[in-house]
Design an enzyme around this catalytic site. Structure first.
Site, PDB file in Angstrom:
ATOM      1  N   GLU A  44     -50.738 -45.048  39.767  1.00 45.10           N
ATOM      2  CA  GLU A  44     -49.718 -44.039  39.657  1.00 45.10           C
ATOM      3  C   GLU A  44     -50.045 -42.978  38.739  1.00 45.10           C
ATOM      4  O   GLU A  44     -51.312 -42.983  37.966  1.00 45.10           O
ATOM      5  CB  GLU A  44     -48.318 -44.567  39.162  1.00 45.10           C
ATOM      6  N   GLU A  55     -52.910 -49.330  49.556  1.00 45.80           N
ATOM      7  CA  GLU A  55     -53.988 -49.459  50.915  1.00 45.80           C
ATOM      8  C   GLU A  55     -54.950 -48.322  51.086  1.00 45.80           C
ATOM      9  O   GLU A  55     -56.052 -48.614  51.490  1.00 45.80           O
ATOM     10  CB  GLU A  55     -52.747 -49.438  52.018  1.00 45.80           C
TER      11      GLU A  55
HETATM   12  N1  THU Z   1     -46.877 -48.358  47.279  1.00 52.01           N
HETATM   13  C1  THU Z   1     -48.144 -48.950  47.558  1.00 52.01           C
HETATM   14  O1  THU Z   1     -48.990 -48.979  47.007  1.00 52.01           O
HETATM   15  N2  THU Z   1     -48.295 -49.561  48.798  1.00 52.01           N
HETATM   16  C2  THU Z   1     -46.919 -49.438  49.757  1.00 52.01           C
HETATM   17  O2  THU Z   1     -47.102 -50.006  50.737  1.00 52.01           O
HETATM   18  C3  THU Z   1     -45.772 -49.056  49.411  1.00 52.01           C
HETATM   19  C4  THU Z   1     -45.658 -48.282  48.070  1.00 52.01           C
HETATM   20  C5  THU Z   1     -46.623 -48.064  45.823  1.00 52.01           C
HETATM   21  C6  THU Z   1     -46.528 -46.666  45.529  1.00 52.01           C
HETATM   22  C7  THU Z   1     -46.084 -46.339  43.974  1.00 52.01           C
HETATM   23  O3  THU Z   1     -46.920 -46.607  43.132  1.00 52.01           O
HETATM   24  C8  THU Z   1     -45.178 -47.829  44.131  1.00 52.01           C
HETATM   25  O4  THU Z   1     -45.709 -48.741  45.095  1.00 52.01           O
HETATM   26  C9  THU Z   1     -43.707 -47.521  44.382  1.00 52.01           C
HETATM   27  O5  THU Z   1     -43.417 -46.620  45.421  1.00 52.01           O
END
Ligand code: THU
Length: 138
Positions: A44, A55
């Site tokens: 993030e 992913e």
């Molecule tokens: N996120 C992922 O890394 N993969 C997913 O399949 C869904 C969401 C992350 C993005 C963000 O850092 C956090 O999860 C909340 O959305």
């Protein structure tokens, strides 16, 4: 394919999630056609939009190492304080990145709560009528 090994790698990668804002930790483990596992976590950012999903981190690591063909991905995600995980499905952007490099009929997506407890989908189930490289061919 060793499903448990792939899920274990996703669960390990989840521990490296950098998610101070959402506190939602995701790990992914991507299996190349040649049998190499690339892991990724969500990363993030204080400006929010530069955030990268677990992913896509795994895909971009693999592609930048010269891998373009993939068999499967395991995904494990949930709030950092969760005692047990529920299924974490990939976002639309990540599904589109999968569409770029994977066969929608054969690429397997394992959504894991634990090594023993997971559900499996083909990419075409999660991205029906997806637009990919073949659509640009004559
Ligand atoms: N996120 C992922 O890394 N993969 C997913 O399949 C869904 C969401 C992350 C993005 C963000 O850092 C956090 O999860 C909340 O959305």
């Amino acid at each position: 394919m060793n499903e448990k090994e792939l899920i274990r790698a996703a669960l390990e990668a989840r521990k490296r999630s950098y998610s101070p804002y959402s506190k939602f930790q995701v790990g992914a483990a991507l299996l190349t056609a040649s049998g190499i596992i690339y892991t990724g976590c969500n990363i993030e950012n204080a400006a929010y939009s530069p955030t990268n999903c677990a992913e896509r981190t795994a895909f971009f690591k693999a592609v930048s190492d010269g891998n373009y063909k993939f068999q499967a991905i395991a995904i494990a995600g949930g709030p950092e304080d969760a005692e047990t995980l529920t299924l974490c499905a990939p976002c639309g952007v990540c599904r589109q990145v999968m569409m770029e490099f994977c066969n929608p009929k054969t690429f397997r997506i394992l959504l894991a709560k634990s090594e023993e407890d997971y559900e499996e989908f083909a990419l075409e189930e999660l991205l029906p009528l997806g637009f990919g490289p073949n659509n640009l061919k004559e």
